[in-house]
Design a protein around this motif. Structure first.
Motif, PDB file in Angstrom:
ATOM      1  N   SER A 124      44.020  31.018  48.913  1.00  0.00           N
ATOM      2  CA  SER A 124      45.627  31.061  48.220  1.00  0.00           C
ATOM      3  C   SER A 124      45.702  32.232  47.525  1.00  0.00           C
ATOM      4  O   SER A 124      44.562  33.163  46.611  1.00  0.00           O
ATOM      5  CB  SER A 124      45.380  29.888  46.840  1.00  0.00           C
ATOM      6  N   GLN A 170      38.549  38.281  41.962  1.00  0.00           N
ATOM      7  CA  GLN A 170      40.202  38.856  41.184  1.00  0.00           C
ATOM      8  C   GLN A 170      40.179  40.739  41.460  1.00  0.00           C
ATOM      9  O   GLN A 170      38.882  41.421  41.259  1.00  0.00           O
ATOM     10  CB  GLN A 170      39.810  38.732  39.752  1.00  0.00           C
ATOM     11  N   GLN A 191      37.722  31.361  51.304  1.00  0.00           N
ATOM     12  CA  GLN A 191      37.049  30.976  51.759  1.00  0.00           C
ATOM     13  C   GLN A 191      35.864  31.501  52.116  1.00  0.00           C
ATOM     14  O   GLN A 191      35.451  32.891  52.475  1.00  0.00           O
ATOM     15  CB  GLN A 191      38.072  29.848  52.654  1.00  0.00           C
ATOM     16  N   THR A 240      33.122  29.802  42.162  1.00  0.00           N
ATOM     17  CA  THR A 240      33.816  29.196  42.553  1.00  0.00           C
ATOM     18  C   THR A 240      34.811  29.877  44.244  1.00  0.00           C
ATOM     19  O   THR A 240      36.673  29.606  44.013  1.00  0.00           O
ATOM     20  CB  THR A 240      35.034  29.303  40.809  1.00  0.00           C
ATOM     21  N   LYS A 241      34.331  30.311  44.401  1.00  0.00           N
ATOM     22  CA  LYS A 241      35.137  31.297  45.489  1.00  0.00           C
ATOM     23  C   LYS A 241      35.859  31.684  45.426  1.00  0.00           C
ATOM     24  O   LYS A 241      37.585  32.465  45.288  1.00  0.00           O
ATOM     25  CB  LYS A 241      35.721  30.232  47.003  1.00  0.00           C
ATOM     26  N   SER A 242      36.252  32.268  43.845  1.00  0.00           N
ATOM     27  CA  SER A 242      37.427  33.006  43.411  1.00  0.00           C
ATOM     28  C   SER A 242      36.842  35.021  43.298  1.00  0.00           C
ATOM     29  O   SER A 242      35.707  35.313  43.218  1.00  0.00           O
ATOM     30  CB  SER A 242      37.107  33.221  42.090  1.00  0.00           C
ATOM     31  N   GLN A 244      44.683  36.928  41.706  1.00  0.00           N
ATOM     32  CA  GLN A 244      43.418  35.808  42.038  1.00  0.00           C
ATOM     33  C   GLN A 244      43.573  35.799  42.795  1.00  0.00           C
ATOM     34  O   GLN A 244      44.708  35.231  43.605  1.00  0.00           O
ATOM     35  CB  GLN A 244      43.978  34.921  40.235  1.00  0.00           C
ATOM     36  N   GLN A 291      41.374  32.852  45.820  1.00  0.00           N
ATOM     37  CA  GLN A 291      40.907  31.914  46.448  1.00  0.00           C
ATOM     38  C   GLN A 291      40.078  32.325  47.992  1.00  0.00           C
ATOM     39  O   GLN A 291      40.735  32.196  48.421  1.00  0.00           O
ATOM     40  CB  GLN A 291      41.218  30.393  46.818  1.00  0.00           C
TER      41      GLN A 291
END
Length: 66
Positions: free
Chosen positions: A64, A41, A7, A37-39, A3, A5
Motif C-alpha cells: 500500500s 518513508q 512486503q 512495521t515494513k514501513s 508512506q 508498506q
C-alpha cells in the motif's frame, strides 16, 4: 513525502536493496525504513508510481502507499 508498506523486507540487506532501488530513480531521495512495521518513508519529488515500480522490480512488492 510518501508512506509505503513494503512486503518481504526482513534484514539489513533488504533495507539496502530498497534504498538503492529508490535512489536509482532519484539519487537525492531520502529513505527511512522501519523493518518491524515494513514501513518505508520516501522524501522525493519523483512520481509515486516510478518509485513503487523500482521497489517492486527489486523484488519487494508494495502492499500500500499514501
Amino acid at each position: 513525502m510518501y508512506q509505503l508498506q513494503v512486503q518481504n523486507m526482513s534484514c539489513g540487506h533488504c533495507v539496502g536493496a530498497v534504498t538503492e532501488a529508490v535512489q536509482a530513480v532519484d539519487a537525492a531521495a531520502k529513505v527511512e525504513i522501519d523493518l518491524a512495521t515494513k514501513s518505508v518513508q520516501i522524501d522525493s519529488a519523483t512520481p509515486l508510481a516510478a518509485l513503487q515500480s523500482a521497489i517492486a522490480d527489486a523484488g519487494y512488492p508494495v502492499a500500500s502507499a499514501a
